[in-house]
Write a protein that holds these residues in place. Structure first.
Motif, PDB file in Angstrom:
ATOM      1  N   GLU A 197       0.814  -1.213   0.000  1.00  0.00           N
ATOM      2  CA  GLU A 197       0.000   0.000   0.000  1.00  0.00           C
ATOM      3  C   GLU A 197       0.847   1.263   0.000  1.00  0.00           C
ATOM      4  O   GLU A 197       0.378   2.333  -0.390  1.00  0.00           O
ATOM      5  N   ALA A 201       1.327   2.022  -6.028  1.00  0.00           N
ATOM      6  CA  ALA A 201       0.746   2.981  -6.970  1.00  0.00           C
ATOM      7  C   ALA A 201       1.811   3.650  -7.837  1.00  0.00           C
ATOM      8  O   ALA A 201       1.502   4.203  -8.894  1.00  0.00           O
ATOM      9  N   HIS A 202       3.069   3.594  -7.402  1.00  0.00           N
ATOM     10  CA  HIS A 202       4.153   4.253  -8.129  1.00  0.00           C
ATOM     11  C   HIS A 202       5.014   3.282  -8.925  1.00  0.00           C
ATOM     12  O   HIS A 202       5.968   3.691  -9.579  1.00  0.00           O
ATOM     13  N   GLY A 221      -1.564  -3.424 -11.347  1.00  0.00           N
ATOM     14  CA  GLY A 221      -3.008  -3.540 -11.267  1.00  0.00           C
ATOM     15  C   GLY A 221      -3.525  -4.887 -11.709  1.00  0.00           C
ATOM     16  O   GLY A 221      -4.546  -5.378 -11.211  1.00  0.00           O
ATOM     17  N   TYR A 236      -5.701  -1.221  -1.670  1.00  0.00           N
ATOM     18  CA  TYR A 236      -6.873  -0.754  -2.395  1.00  0.00           C
ATOM     19  C   TYR A 236      -6.481  -0.371  -3.803  1.00  0.00           C
ATOM     20  O   TYR A 236      -5.407   0.153  -4.054  1.00  0.00           O
ATOM     21  N   GLY A 237      -7.362  -0.622  -4.754  1.00  0.00           N
ATOM     22  CA  GLY A 237      -7.091  -0.255  -6.137  1.00  0.00           C
ATOM     23  C   GLY A 237      -7.925  -1.088  -7.076  1.00  0.00           C
ATOM     24  O   GLY A 237      -8.511  -2.098  -6.693  1.00  0.00           O
ATOM     25  N   ARG A 240      -6.592  -4.292 -13.388  1.00  0.00           N
ATOM     26  CA  ARG A 240      -6.474  -4.021 -14.820  1.00  0.00           C
ATOM     27  C   ARG A 240      -6.643  -5.332 -15.576  1.00  0.00           C
ATOM     28  O   ARG A 240      -6.596  -6.400 -14.990  1.00  0.00           O
TER      29      ARG A 240
END
Length: 249
Positions: A197, A201-202, A221, A236-237, A240
């Motif tokens: 977490e 995201a990066h 993703g 969370y996310g 894809r």
């Protein structure tokens, strides 16, 4: 050509413990790769193979297309490893002396050592603490000091083993900002962590280890739905399309 490539790497320790089995993975220039897995999955063992701190039972690691075996001093200048426990990496009586340790051991002229120390401390925002005692630094500052010691060697790849462990929220923010800054400066990064977490995201890509095997690699993703199957807490996310994911087992 990938910056670093792991080819069919297997590690069996004395006594028969199998730590890694047939791991194959490549890291591109400028990439931020997250290596995920639970405790005991083999993440740290794999990380220590990347600059020759551990040697494989079979398989090999290549840097810029050439095996690292037989050229470990050169490789350790190019592949910097930041340990989970920063205290294990701090040897100097002052912040500046600690960062100077690596360049001094390269036999560089004093003027170049001073230049590298100043540059590395500026990169991690520790220049104002150059004469401070490392033992008095916060957890986040110690982690940044360990990163500065690696940066002073001017590596092409930086491997960070659980960089957020033991840090409070301000410390996590400090280190995350530093990692993103390094990425912007063009460094290739491998972040070894189970705390997804904080970094996922990066990331450009994620690889998942389980019981010493690389079980999946692909866009972060696309792998979210796979994580809990291997005991990894899912951040969370949104998922894809699975078409962007490579299955390895």
């Amino acid at each position: 050509m990938s910056l670093l490539e792991i080819r069919h790497l297997t590690k069996i320790f004395a006594g028969g413990t199998v730590a890694l089995t047939d791991v194959h993975l490549a890291v591109d220039r400028g990439e931020l790769l997250v290596l995920a897995g639970t405790n005991g999955s083999g993440k740290t063992v794999l990380a220590r193979h990347l600059n020759g701190l551990l040697l494989p039972t079979s398989g090999e690691v290549l840097l810029e297309g050439a095996p690292i075996a037989g050229r470990l001093p050169e490789v350790r200048r190019q592949v910097g490893l930041v340990f989970q426990n920063s205290d294990n990496q701090i040897v100097g009586e002052t912040v500046a002396a600690d960062v100077a340790f690596g360049p001094e051991n390269l036999g560089l002229p004093p003027a170049e050592v001073r230049e590298r120390v100043a540059e590395a401390l500026a990169q991690v925002d520790l220049a104002a603490l150059a004469e401070a005692r490392p033992q008095l630094l916060s957890g986040g500052q110690k982690r940044k000091l360990a990163i500065a010691g690696v940066l002073a060697m001017r590596p092409k790849l930086i491997v960070l083993d659980e960089p957020f462990t033991g840090l409070d929220y301000p410390g996590v923010v400090q280190i995350l900002r530093q990692l993103l800054r390094l990425r912007e400066q063009g460094h290739s990064l491998i972040i070894v962590t189970h705390e997804l977490e904080k970094i996922l995201a990066h990331a450009d890509r994620m690889a998942v280890l389980s019981a010493g095997r690389l079980v999946a690699s692909g866009a972060p993703g696309a792998l979210l739905g796979l994580l809990e199957e291997y005991g990894i807490k899912r951040p969370y996310g949104e998922e894809r399309p699975v078409a962007t994911m490579t299955w390895l087992s």
